[in-house]
Design a protein around this motif. Structure first.
Motif, PDB file in Angstrom:
ATOM      1  N   ASN A  50      21.727  58.739  39.638  1.00 53.44           N
ATOM      2  CA  ASN A  50      23.127  58.545  39.995  1.00 53.44           C
ATOM      3  C   ASN A  50      23.497  57.062  39.965  1.00 53.44           C
ATOM      4  O   ASN A  50      24.533  56.674  39.418  1.00 53.44           O
ATOM      5  CB  ASN A  50      23.395  59.143  41.379  1.00 53.44           C
ATOM      6  N   ALA A  53      23.669  55.784  36.432  1.00 56.54           N
ATOM      7  CA  ALA A  53      24.907  56.218  35.779  1.00 56.54           C
ATOM      8  C   ALA A  53      26.080  55.347  36.226  1.00 56.54           C
ATOM      9  O   ALA A  53      26.920  54.964  35.408  1.00 56.54           O
ATOM     10  CB  ALA A  53      25.175  57.688  36.093  1.00 56.54           C
ATOM     11  N   LYS A  54      26.122  55.023  37.521  1.00 53.07           N
ATOM     12  CA  LYS A  54      27.188  54.144  38.031  1.00 53.07           C
ATOM     13  C   LYS A  54      27.106  52.766  37.380  1.00 53.07           C
ATOM     14  O   LYS A  54      28.124  52.188  36.982  1.00 53.07           O
ATOM     15  CB  LYS A  54      27.071  53.985  39.545  1.00 53.07           C
ATOM     16  N   THR A  55      25.895  52.236  37.272  1.00 52.74           N
ATOM     17  CA  THR A  55      25.700  50.918  36.671  1.00 52.74           C
ATOM     18  C   THR A  55      26.139  50.921  35.212  1.00 52.74           C
ATOM     19  O   THR A  55      26.807  49.985  34.750  1.00 52.74           O
ATOM     20  CB  THR A  55      24.221  50.500  36.777  1.00 52.74           C
ATOM     21  N   LYS A  56      25.771  51.967  34.500  1.00 52.01           N
ATOM     22  CA  LYS A  56      26.163  52.061  33.084  1.00 52.01           C
ATOM     23  C   LYS A  56      27.686  52.136  32.961  1.00 52.01           C
ATOM     24  O   LYS A  56      28.280  51.469  32.103  1.00 52.01           O
ATOM     25  CB  LYS A  56      25.510  53.285  32.447  1.00 52.01           C
ATOM     26  N   LYS A  57      28.315  52.913  33.835  1.00 54.59           N
ATOM     27  CA  LYS A  57      29.768  53.041  33.805  1.00 54.59           C
ATOM     28  C   LYS A  57      30.432  51.695  34.091  1.00 54.59           C
ATOM     29  O   LYS A  57      31.366  51.288  33.392  1.00 54.59           O
ATOM     30  CB  LYS A  57      30.212  54.074  34.840  1.00 54.59           C
ATOM     31  N   LEU A  58      29.944  50.995  35.105  1.00 50.78           N
ATOM     32  CA  LEU A  58      30.520  49.688  35.422  1.00 50.78           C
ATOM     33  C   LEU A  58      30.278  48.678  34.304  1.00 50.78           C
ATOM     34  O   LEU A  58      31.145  47.844  34.019  1.00 50.78           O
ATOM     35  CB  LEU A  58      29.967  49.177  36.749  1.00 50.78           C
ATOM     36  N   SER A  59      29.118  48.727  33.674  1.00 51.26           N
ATOM     37  CA  SER A  59      28.848  47.839  32.531  1.00 51.26           C
ATOM     38  C   SER A  59      29.819  48.095  31.399  1.00 51.26           C
ATOM     39  O   SER A  59      30.315  47.153  30.767  1.00 51.26           O
ATOM     40  CB  SER A  59      27.415  48.044  32.026  1.00 51.26           C
ATOM     41  N   ASN A  60      30.096  49.354  31.154  1.00 51.16           N
ATOM     42  CA  ASN A  60      31.054  49.696  30.098  1.00 51.16           C
ATOM     43  C   ASN A  60      32.453  49.203  30.449  1.00 51.16           C
ATOM     44  O   ASN A  60      33.183  48.727  29.577  1.00 51.16           O
ATOM     45  CB  ASN A  60      31.057  51.200  29.842  1.00 51.16           C
ATOM     46  N   ILE A  61      32.828  49.303  31.714  1.00 52.30           N
ATOM     47  CA  ILE A  61      34.144  48.804  32.142  1.00 52.30           C
ATOM     48  C   ILE A  61      34.217  47.293  31.945  1.00 52.30           C
ATOM     49  O   ILE A  61      35.219  46.764  31.441  1.00 52.30           O
ATOM     50  CB  ILE A  61      34.419  49.189  33.611  1.00 52.30           C
TER      51      ILE A  61
END
Length: 76
Positions: A50, A53-61
């Motif tokens: 989890n 996944a949050k880290t990847k999402k924030l990196s993409n942002i």
């Protein structure tokens, strides 16, 4: 003579009923502890997934906000 020695060794290796019961209880307690640890490991793995996944999402942002080449936080 050898057979008497073998019988003596065999008798020394026999366990009484109470020792066997204690051993079974100890084995059961280890089994419960093992199951608890396995459940904790599964839970920790789910939390890790989890957070990744949050880290990847924030990196993409961040990449979207700053652009791929201008991100000071991107180590690539």
């Amino acid at each position: 003579m050898q057979s008497q020695l073998d019988n003596t060794n065999t008798n020394q290796n026999l366990w009484n009923e109470q020792e066997i019961k204690e051993l079974i209880l100890y084995a059961k307690s280890l089994q419960v502890e093992n199951e608890d640890l396995q459940a904790k490991m599964i839970m920790m793995q789910a939390k890790l997934n989890n957070e990744e996944a949050k880290t990847k999402k924030l990196s993409n942002i961040i990449k979207l906000l700053y652009g791929q080449g201008n991100n000071p936080y991107d180590s690539n």
